[in-house]
Design an enzyme around this catalytic site. Sequence first.
Site, mmCIF file in Angstrom:
data_model
loop_
_atom_site.group_PDB
_atom_site.id
_atom_site.type_symbol
_atom_site.label_atom_id
_atom_site.label_comp_id
_atom_site.label_asym_id
_atom_site.label_seq_id
_atom_site.Cartn_x
_atom_site.Cartn_y
_atom_site.Cartn_z
ATOM 1 C CG ASP A 1 -1.956 -1.418 1.257
ATOM 2 O OD1 ASP A 1 -2.328 -1.976 0.165
ATOM 3 O OD2 ASP A 1 -2.286 -1.768 2.575
ATOM 4 C CG ASN B 1 -4.332 5.212 3.111
ATOM 5 O OD1 ASN B 1 -5.611 4.717 2.383
ATOM 6 N ND2 ASN B 1 -3.660 4.363 3.946
ATOM 7 C CG ASP B 2 -3.613 8.676 6.746
ATOM 8 O OD1 ASP B 2 -3.277 8.873 6.146
ATOM 9 O OD2 ASP B 2 -4.429 7.187 6.989
ATOM 10 C CG ASP C 1 -1.092 12.008 21.483
ATOM 11 O OD1 ASP C 1 -1.400 13.057 22.579
ATOM 12 O OD2 ASP C 1 -0.756 10.700 22.092
ATOM 13 C CB THR D 1 -8.779 -0.971 6.839
ATOM 14 O OG1 THR D 1 -8.274 0.108 4.928
ATOM 15 C CG2 THR D 1 -10.187 -0.599 5.905
ATOM 16 C CE1 TYR E 1 -2.213 6.768 14.461
ATOM 17 C CE2 TYR E 1 -1.797 8.378 13.029
ATOM 18 C CZ TYR E 1 -1.888 7.367 14.148
ATOM 19 O OH TYR E 1 -0.881 8.948 15.077
ATOM 20 C CB SER F 1 -4.371 1.929 14.261
ATOM 21 O OG SER F 1 -3.908 1.095 13.783
#
Length: 282
Positions: free
Chosen positions: A66, A135-136, A169, A180, A182, A185
């Site tokens: 990925d 992704n992010d 944080d 799916t 970070y 998680s």
Amino acid sequence: MHICIKCYTINVMRAGIYYNKNYLTENKTYLENIKKQLTDKGIDCVIVNSYEDIGNLDVLLILGGDGTILNVAACCAKRGVKILGINYGHLGFLTEFQPDNAGEAVELLSKGKFPTERRAMLEITFGNEHYVALNDLVIQRSTGGQDFSNTVNLRAVIDGSTVDNYISDGIIVSTPTGSTAYSLSAGGSVLTPDLNAFIMTPICAHSLHSRPVVYNDKSVLEIIPEGMKSPLNVIVDGRIVNVIDDELPITVKKSKLAVEFITRGDSDFFKKLLIKLNIWSK
């Protein structure tokens, strides 16, 4: 669940191969074999060594995980190049084929007609800076040297309404594709790829009521740093791209760009999810 796809036809195809140098530098035979298979099928093919090589391609075969795909996803989206992923990484959520069935991938391309799936991207702006992410986006406290910070205070505003003030944080803003990664998680929900939504997930929030928020991808999100005592890291698709040392609002919305993946056409998202997460847990 089967994801909605469309079929795409290319009469004369030009393909490139982009690979993870950490995995395949010593295996040139494998690369040349795939290139020969493509050439034998009448597909013009080149090995891609730089972003400039991508510009005049129709399809980019990516051999890696990925992370390798994320390295060039934005570049492909900007140039309208379709991605076909062959997994040489660990999880391979974004890849469609395993190394052993690369021949199947070549056969799919050789037909000149194949299913594709579009994945939404984030558009991120602050000051004069502009980024896109498949992704992010992560806005995160500094953890190094004299800039170390225990927590940051980030106010999240969606379409002009304050969602929450997050003492945490940091914050993750994710597409369905990145849900799916970070975000998962950090306790975020999994979004199926067909949803027109994004998810905002606080990282280790110092509040019992701070939870991930799923919101419509037509909305505009602003993340506003407040009371800054140290710089913030801006991380796009896993890479630190900038450091913020003032209280500029960070605007996040759906990009006009999208990444288009070539698929078999029979992908079962939940089956893949179970397989990949079981691998992850081992």
